[in-house]
Design a protein around this motif. Structure first.
Motif, short mmCIF file in Angstrom:
data_model
loop_
_atom_site.label_atom_id
_atom_site.label_comp_id
_atom_site.label_asym_id
_atom_site.label_seq_id
_atom_site.Cartn_x
_atom_site.Cartn_y
_atom_site.Cartn_z
N SER A 120 0.85 -1.19 0.00
CA SER A 120 0.00 0.00 0.00
C SER A 120 0.89 1.24 0.00
CB SER A 120 -0.92 0.00 1.24
OG SER A 120 -1.81 1.08 1.21
N LYS A 123 0.33 4.42 2.36
CA LYS A 123 0.40 4.36 3.82
C LYS A 123 1.78 4.76 4.30
CE LYS A 123 -3.25 1.40 5.50
NZ LYS A 123 -3.79 2.57 6.22
N ASP A 169 -6.51 -3.22 6.56
CA ASP A 169 -6.34 -2.47 5.32
C ASP A 169 -5.23 -3.07 4.47
OD1 ASP A 169 -6.63 -0.55 3.40
OD2 ASP A 169 -5.67 1.05 4.52
N LEU A 170 -4.10 -3.40 5.11
CA LEU A 170 -2.98 -3.98 4.37
C LEU A 170 -3.32 -5.38 3.84
CD1 LEU A 170 0.01 -2.89 6.64
CD2 LEU A 170 -0.64 -1.93 4.43
N SER A 173 -5.35 -5.13 0.74
CA SER A 173 -4.51 -4.74 -0.40
C SER A 173 -3.70 -5.93 -0.89
CB SER A 173 -3.56 -3.60 0.03
OG SER A 173 -4.28 -2.44 0.36
#
Length: 219
Positions: A120, A123, A169-170, A173
Motif C-alpha cells: 500500500s 500508507k 487495510d494492508l 490490499s
C-alpha cells in the motif's frame, strides 16, 4: 476469487455465511465457533465429491471466505447483543473510523516514510502515528461517555484497534494484489468495492469485542 482461478464451493460457503452471524447473535461465541467449524466440514465434504483437481485450493478459498467476512463480522453481532449493544457498536465504529481519518489527514500533510510500499504505497509511518493518536482519543472519550467505562480501557482499545485496522487495510490490499485485481467489486463506484469500506472494520470487530466484554460492564 474467480479472477485468481479459485472456486470455493458456492452452496456451503454461502449457506454458512448466512447462518453464522444470526447463530452468534442468538447463542453467543461458543455457538459461533461451532457454526464456523460445521461450515468448514460442509465445504470440505462438498468439494471432495467429484473431481479432485485444484480441490485443496478451492477448499482453502471457502475456508478463507468463511473466516474473512461472516466470522469476523459476527463479532460485531456479539457486540450488539447485550442491552447496551447499540452504544457498543457506536464506540466500535467511531474508534475504527478515526483510525482512517487520523491516518489520512496526517499522512496527506506529513507522510514521507512509506510503511509498506509494495502493498500500500500511500500508507506512511506518519499517517500511522496520526491513526494512533486519533484512535486513542476517540476510544477514551467514547468508552467513558457512551459506556460509562474507564478511560484507560478506551485508550487500550484504541491502541489495539489502530493495529487491527491497519492490518485489515494492508491484508485487503495484499489479497487484491495476489488475485491480480484492482478493486474487490464495483458495488460502490469509486471506492473499490464494499470490502474497501469494511476491511478495517472486520478485523477491528473481534479486537473491540475482546476488550469491551471483560472490561466494560453492561448497562
Amino acid at each position: 476469487m474467480a479472477e485468481g482461478d479459485i472456486h470455493p464451493p458456492v452452496v456451503p460457503t454461502f449457506v454458512g455465511a448466512a447462518v453464522i452471524p444470526p447463530v452468534a447473535y442468538a447463542f453467543g461465541p461458543e455457538a459461533l465457533a461451532s457454526a464456523v467449524a460445521l461450515t468448514f466440514v460442509a465445504i470440505l465434504v462438498w468439494r471432495s465429491i467429484g473431481s479432485t483437481r485444484d480441490a485443496a485450493r478451492d477448499i482453502a478459498g471457502g475456508f478463507f471466505t468463511t473466516l474473512y467476512v461472516p466470522s469476523l463480522v459476527s463479532f460485531a453481532i456479539l457486540l450488539v447483543s447485550p442491552d447496551d449493544g447499540p452504544s457498543r457498536i457506536v464506540v466500535f465504529i467511531l474508534t475504527t473510523i478515526c483510525s482512517d481519518i487520523g491516518g489520512y489527514a496526517v499522512g496527506v500533510l506529513f507522510g514521507k516514510h512509506p510503511m509498506a510500499p509494495t502493498v500500500s504505497p500511500k500508507k506512511s509511518w506518519e499517517g500511522f502515528a496520526g491513526s494512533v493518536v486519533s484512535c486513542v482519543l476517540a476510544g477514551s472519550l467514547a468508552v467513558h461517555f457512551l459506556l460509562d467505562g474507564r478511560w484507560w480501557v478506551g485508550a487500550l482499545m484504541g491502541c489495539c484497534v489502530v493495529v487491527a485496522a491497519t492490518i485489515g487495510d494492508l491484508c485487503e490490499s495484499m489479497i487484491k494484489r495476489d488475485l491480480g485485481i484492482k478493486d474487490m467489486s464495483n458495488i460502490i463506484p469509486g471506492h473499490g468495492g464494499l470490502m474497501d469500506r469494511l476491511d478495517s472494520l472486520v478485523i477491528a470487530a473481534p479486537v473491540t469485542w475482546a476488550i469491551l466484554t471483560p472490561f466494560v460492564a453492561v448497562h
